[in-house]
Design a protein around this motif. Sequence first.
Motif, short mmCIF file in Angstrom:
data_model
loop_
_atom_site.label_atom_id
_atom_site.label_comp_id
_atom_site.label_asym_id
_atom_site.label_seq_id
_atom_site.Cartn_x
_atom_site.Cartn_y
_atom_site.Cartn_z
N ASP A 326 37.92 28.60 65.31
CA ASP A 326 36.56 29.12 65.18
C ASP A 326 36.51 30.04 63.97
OD1 ASP A 326 34.10 30.40 65.49
OD2 ASP A 326 34.18 30.31 67.68
N GLY A 327 36.10 29.50 62.81
CA GLY A 327 36.03 30.29 61.60
C GLY A 327 35.10 31.50 61.69
N PRO A 328 33.89 31.35 62.24
CA PRO A 328 33.03 32.52 62.40
C PRO A 328 33.63 33.60 63.31
CG PRO A 328 31.72 30.51 62.46
CD PRO A 328 33.15 30.08 62.47
N LEU A 329 34.31 33.20 64.37
CA LEU A 329 34.97 34.19 65.23
C LEU A 329 36.05 34.91 64.45
CD1 LEU A 329 35.56 35.51 67.98
CD2 LEU A 329 37.08 33.58 68.48
N ALA A 330 36.85 34.17 63.68
CA ALA A 330 37.89 34.80 62.87
C ALA A 330 37.29 35.78 61.87
CB ALA A 330 38.70 33.72 62.14
N ALA A 331 36.16 35.42 61.27
CA ALA A 331 35.50 36.31 60.33
C ALA A 331 35.08 37.61 61.01
CB ALA A 331 34.29 35.61 59.71
N CYS A 332 34.46 37.48 62.17
CA CYS A 332 34.02 38.67 62.90
C CYS A 332 35.20 39.53 63.33
CB CYS A 332 33.19 38.26 64.12
SG CYS A 332 31.59 37.51 63.71
N LYS A 333 36.28 38.90 63.77
CA LYS A 333 37.49 39.63 64.17
C LYS A 333 38.08 40.38 62.98
CE LYS A 333 38.56 38.19 68.55
NZ LYS A 333 38.97 39.04 69.69
N LEU A 334 38.09 39.75 61.80
CA LEU A 334 38.65 40.39 60.63
C LEU A 334 37.79 41.56 60.17
CD1 LEU A 334 40.99 40.29 58.62
CD2 LEU A 334 39.57 38.82 57.17
N VAL A 335 36.48 41.40 60.20
CA VAL A 335 35.59 42.50 59.83
C VAL A 335 35.78 43.67 60.81
CG1 VAL A 335 33.19 43.23 59.61
CG2 VAL A 335 33.92 41.01 58.70
N GLU A 336 35.90 43.38 62.09
CA GLU A 336 36.16 44.44 63.08
C GLU A 336 37.48 45.15 62.76
OE1 GLU A 336 36.30 44.65 67.94
OE2 GLU A 336 37.52 43.12 66.92
N PHE A 337 38.50 44.38 62.40
CA PHE A 337 39.82 44.94 62.09
C PHE A 337 39.73 45.89 60.90
CE2 PHE A 337 44.52 43.56 61.34
CZ PHE A 337 44.95 44.79 61.84
N VAL A 338 39.06 45.46 59.85
CA VAL A 338 38.90 46.30 58.67
C VAL A 338 38.08 47.54 59.00
CG1 VAL A 338 37.84 46.39 56.38
CG2 VAL A 338 39.20 44.40 57.05
N ASP A 339 37.07 47.38 59.82
CA ASP A 339 36.20 48.50 60.21
C ASP A 339 36.98 49.59 60.94
OD1 ASP A 339 33.60 49.78 60.52
OD2 ASP A 339 33.71 49.18 62.63
#
Length: 445
Positions: A326-339
Motif C-alpha cells: 500500500d504505497g499511500p499507507l507507506a507515505a502516510c507512515k513515513l510522514v508520521e515518522f518524520v513528524d
Amino acid sequence: MFGTSGIRGPIGDEVTAALALAVGRAVASDGYETVVLGRDARESGLMLVDAVSAGLRECGADVIEVGIAATPTVARAIDHLDADAGIVVTASHNPKTDNGIKLWTPSGKAFGPGQRDEIERRIEESDYDLAAWDELGTHRQYDGATAFHAAALADAVDIDGNPHVIVDVGNGTGGITASVLDDLGCTVETLNGQPDGSFPGRPSEPNAETLESLAAMVEHTDADLGIGHDGDADRMMAVDETGTFVPKDALLALFARKAAGDGDRVAAPVDTSLAVDDALAAVGASLTRTQVGDVYVAERATEDDVTFGGEPSGAWIWPEETLCPDGPLAACKLVEFVDTAGPLSELADEIEQYPIRRTSVEVTEKKAVMTAVQERVTEVYDDVDTLDGVRVETDKGWFLLRASGTEPLVRVTAEARSAAAAERVFDEARALVEEAIDAVGVAEQ
C-alpha cells in the motif's frame, strides 16, 4: 502466463481483450462468485476491464466495478464489499506500452502460486462453466472505494505537526496520498498529479533517476520530504529534505526497525541488504527471508510474529492493515515518522550502507544454467539457501544467483561490508554463472 506480479506485457501482443475475457471466465468458473474490479489510468485498461467483466458475468459471477483507483484501494475494497476476489487491470510500474492483470484475495494478498496455476490451467484448457441465460452475473458500480481507503489511512497514523510534503503522483492513481495528507493537516504540493496512462511527466517506476524533478523541487523549497509513486500506487519511494533519494534498503530498514521490537520478525526477499539485518538486530528483531515477490512477503507476513514485510522495490506491507503493498499507507507512515522523529536525512544516515554489486547475464537456457549453478554451488559452499535461486553466505559477504521470472536472464547480486570484499564475492558469483554456461553448452547472449 502469470509472473510473481500477475500478468504483464505489451498490449496487442501478450495482453489482449481475448486474454482478459479468458481470465474473467476462469476466475468465475473457479468459484469466485463476487469480484471487485478496478484499473489504473492506462487507456487500454478500459477495453480490458470490459473484457474481464464480460468473462466474469458470462460464467455467473457478480461484478462490482470501482473504476480508476490505486491497486491497494481495490484490494482493500474486496473485504469491505464482502467479495470473494479482486481483479486490477494494471501494469504497475511497467512502460506505457504495457498493461496487465493482477488477482487479489479478500485479505489483500495477491493470488498465490496454487491459485494462479489453477486459473492458468482453466485458460489453457478452456475449462469454463458458462452460465445459462438466466444465471448470468450482475454488474454494479461502486464509487466509495477511494473514500473507504482514505478513511483507513487517516486512522492508521497520527500526525500532529504541519509537515510540508511534495507528492509525485507520476500521472498514476496515487492522488489519494496527497488528498489524505492534506486532510491530516500537512502542507501538500503535487507533481504529475493528473492521471494519464501515457505517463507524460516521467516513467512510471519511481527510482533515483525518474524522481529527479521531485528531488530538485524538494531541495529548492522548505519541504520536509518528497513521496514518489508508480502507476498504480502499490509502490512508494522517498526523497529527504535535502533533495536526496533515500536508498531503497535504507527505507526498508527504517520501516522495519520502526515496526519491529524485541523478538519480532520482518519479512523481506532473499536479495535484501545486510543493512536491514543490522538495523533489526539493534532492536532485538530479526529478518526472515522470502522468495522475491510481494505475494511471498505477504504470505510470510501472515505469521504471528511478523510485524512488517517489505521489498526494496518499494512494496511495503503492514499486516495489521492489509496484506496488499500500500504505497499511500507507506507515505502516510513515513510522514508520521518524520513528524515525530526528525529529518528524514538524519534518520536515513542512521542506517549503515554496504557496497552491493548487481548485474544480469543473458542466457538462452536459464533453467539449465541455474541447475548447473546449484549443483556447483552445493559442492563448493557450506551455507547455501535455495529458497529462490541460490543464495550463499561466505565469511566475506553473500551472493545471490537467481533466474529472472520474465526475461532470459540470470541475475547476480553480491554484498559485503567493505568494497573490496564485495568485489571479491561478486567476482566469485559471476564466475559460477560463467562456469555453468560452459557446462551446459548454451550461449551467453
